[in-house]
Design a protein around this motif. Structure first.
Motif, short mmCIF file in Angstrom:
data_model
loop_
_atom_site.label_atom_id
_atom_site.label_comp_id
_atom_site.label_asym_id
_atom_site.label_seq_id
_atom_site.Cartn_x
_atom_site.Cartn_y
_atom_site.Cartn_z
N VAL A 1 0.85 -1.18 0.00
CA VAL A 1 0.00 0.00 0.00
C VAL A 1 0.89 1.23 0.00
N GLY A 2 0.29 2.42 -0.07
CA GLY A 2 1.07 3.63 0.09
C GLY A 2 1.12 4.47 -1.16
N ASP A 3 2.28 5.06 -1.44
CA ASP A 3 2.38 6.12 -2.43
C ASP A 3 2.89 5.66 -3.79
N GLY A 4 2.88 4.38 -4.06
CA GLY A 4 3.28 3.90 -5.38
C GLY A 4 4.77 3.69 -5.56
N ARG A 5 5.58 3.88 -4.52
CA ARG A 5 7.01 3.64 -4.65
C ARG A 5 7.28 2.18 -4.94
N ASP A 6 8.46 1.91 -5.54
CA ASP A 6 8.84 0.53 -5.80
C ASP A 6 8.88 -0.24 -4.48
N PHE A 7 8.33 -1.43 -4.53
CA PHE A 7 8.26 -2.26 -3.33
C PHE A 7 9.43 -3.24 -3.31
N GLU A 8 10.09 -3.33 -2.17
CA GLU A 8 11.14 -4.33 -2.00
C GLU A 8 11.17 -4.79 -0.55
N MET A 9 11.36 -6.07 -0.40
CA MET A 9 11.61 -6.64 0.93
C MET A 9 12.94 -7.37 0.86
N GLY A 10 13.81 -7.12 1.83
CA GLY A 10 15.11 -7.78 1.87
C GLY A 10 15.31 -8.52 3.17
N SER B 1 18.31 -18.06 14.95
CA SER B 1 18.83 -17.32 13.81
C SER B 1 18.70 -15.83 14.09
N LEU B 2 19.52 -15.04 13.42
CA LEU B 2 19.46 -13.58 13.48
C LEU B 2 19.32 -13.05 12.07
N SER B 3 18.44 -12.08 11.89
CA SER B 3 18.18 -11.55 10.56
C SER B 3 18.13 -10.03 10.58
N ASP B 4 18.52 -9.45 9.46
CA ASP B 4 18.24 -8.05 9.16
C ASP B 4 17.15 -8.07 8.09
N LEU B 5 15.99 -7.53 8.40
CA LEU B 5 14.85 -7.58 7.49
C LEU B 5 14.32 -6.17 7.28
N TRP B 6 14.09 -5.79 6.04
CA TRP B 6 13.59 -4.45 5.77
C TRP B 6 12.56 -4.49 4.64
N VAL B 7 11.67 -3.52 4.67
CA VAL B 7 10.62 -3.38 3.65
C VAL B 7 10.57 -1.91 3.26
N THR B 8 10.68 -1.62 1.97
CA THR B 8 10.46 -0.26 1.50
C THR B 8 8.97 -0.07 1.23
N ALA B 9 8.52 1.17 1.35
CA ALA B 9 7.09 1.49 1.21
C ALA B 9 6.31 0.85 2.35
N GLU B 10 5.07 0.48 2.10
CA GLU B 10 4.20 -0.04 3.15
C GLU B 10 3.64 -1.39 2.76
N ILE B 11 3.37 -2.22 3.78
CA ILE B 11 2.65 -3.47 3.55
C ILE B 11 1.56 -3.61 4.59
N ASP B 12 0.55 -4.32 4.21
CA ASP B 12 -0.57 -4.69 5.09
C ASP B 12 -0.67 -6.20 4.98
N ALA B 13 -0.24 -6.92 6.02
CA ALA B 13 -0.16 -8.37 5.96
C ALA B 13 -1.06 -9.00 7.01
N THR B 14 -1.76 -10.05 6.63
CA THR B 14 -2.49 -10.88 7.57
C THR B 14 -1.70 -12.17 7.74
N VAL B 15 -1.28 -12.45 8.98
CA VAL B 15 -0.28 -13.48 9.22
C VAL B 15 -0.80 -14.53 10.19
N ASP B 16 -0.54 -15.79 9.88
CA ASP B 16 -0.82 -16.87 10.82
C ASP B 16 0.23 -16.87 11.93
N PRO B 17 -0.12 -17.37 13.11
CA PRO B 17 0.90 -17.41 14.18
C PRO B 17 2.07 -18.29 13.79
N VAL B 18 3.27 -17.88 14.22
CA VAL B 18 4.48 -18.66 13.97
C VAL B 18 4.56 -19.74 15.04
#
Length: 319
Positions: A30-39, A49-66
């Protein structure tokens, strides 16, 4: 150790990634139309484990429990809102720490988010908690997904950075290193201290009576065991077996008897490094030998070594 690096440029990529490594999710950029990327950059070891996780722009996610891991997020940038069935609404901004809900589906709204993520294997954490605290549970359960206080959040961040930079980020540490194997215990201990959970609740209900000093015979037996097995990670199950009680109580009883198990291991591992340096000679890097014995801070190691033996590690290796 295993390393994973991914870049995802669509919601479908993110959904496939989440399904494989975490849980089912429905993602909507969602958001302003910028390119979407998740790393995602991940280093995984036994039990965590240890992670560096990033998302550009916005997301709206419905997630099951881990179900198979506790996922702890330290927000470095952006913001995130978790709308949960079990824990209400949680807002996370830079510096905040939170656990992805382990129970109940939830909605994750994230904007330009940058996270340091720790994943702790649920089964391994439950076994570890039982051995340390003497509380038998089928699963560690949380009564809240944010830290008990700001101080707890800061201590979690400090522990995470230590494991990420000093342990996993140390090029001299190889698989089988004492420090690498014990990193899970550091994170597990800090996790149980940081977030309200059933293990500490049950341990508290059992009372907090002063732990008596262990008998001298038992102190000698445990001390000898620690010295003999100093090349292996500290195992709470063995300490519980040797003393007939939870590892946490055993440590307290040893200290009341005048023996600090951490000091015993520290000296025994210094002795192990010295013997290994004599065997290896100057051809093997000192930091590599020290790393195998769990010493992840070279300057601190060298100071302790010189104080203990009156010579530098290089002097020992040179014979």
């Amino acid at each position: 150790m295993r390393r994973l690096s991914l870049r995802m440029g669509s919601a479908a990529d993110v959904e496939r990634f989440a399904a494989e490594f975490y849980a089912g999710a429905v993602v909507r950029p969602v958001g302003d139309g910028r390119d979407f990327e998740m790393g995602n950059e991940t280093v995984a070891a036994q039990g965590f484990s240890l992670s560096d996780l990033w998302v550009t722009a916005e997301i709206d996610a419905t997630v099951d429990p881990v179900e198979n891991a506790f996922m702890i997020d330290l927000v470095q940038g952006g913001r995130m809102r978790l709308d949960t069935e079990a824990y209400g609404t949680v807002l996370l901004q830079p510096g905040d720490v939170g656990v992805l809900p382990p129970e109940g589906r939830f909605r994750n709204l994230a904007e330009d988010i940058d996270l340091d993520v720790v994943a702790l294997d649920t089964a391994a954490l439950t076994r570890w908690a039982g051995q340390v605290h003497g509380v038998a549970v089928d699963r560690v359960r949380l009564s809240g997904i944010t830290p008990r206080s700001g101080a707890h959040a800061r201590r979690w961040a400090t522990t995470m950075v230590h494991v990420r930079d000093r342990v996993l980020g140390n090029p001299m540490l190889l698989d089988g290193s004492v420090a690498l194997d014990e990193a899970f215990g550091l994170l597990a201990s800090r996790f149980l201290e940081t977030f309200p959970n059933t293990v500490l609740d049950e341990a508290g209900r059992r009372g907090s009576a002063r732990t008596p000093a262990l008998p001298s015979r038992l102190v000698r037996s445990v001390t000898e065991h620690l010295r003999t097995h100093a090349h292996r990670p500290f195992d709470p199950a063995e300490l519980a077996r040797l003393t007939g009680g939870p590892a946490r109580a055993a440590v307290a009883g040893l200290r009341r008897a005048g023996t600090d198990p951490a000091a015993v291991l520290w000296r025994a591992r210094l002795d192990g490094v010295r013997a290994a340096l004599r065997d290896a000679g100057p051809a093997v890097p000192v930091d590599l030998v020290a790393g195998r014995w769990g010493f992840v801070r070279p300057a601190l190691f060298r100071t302790a070594y010189a104080r203990a033996f009156g010579e530098t590690p290089e002097d020992t290796a040179a014979g």
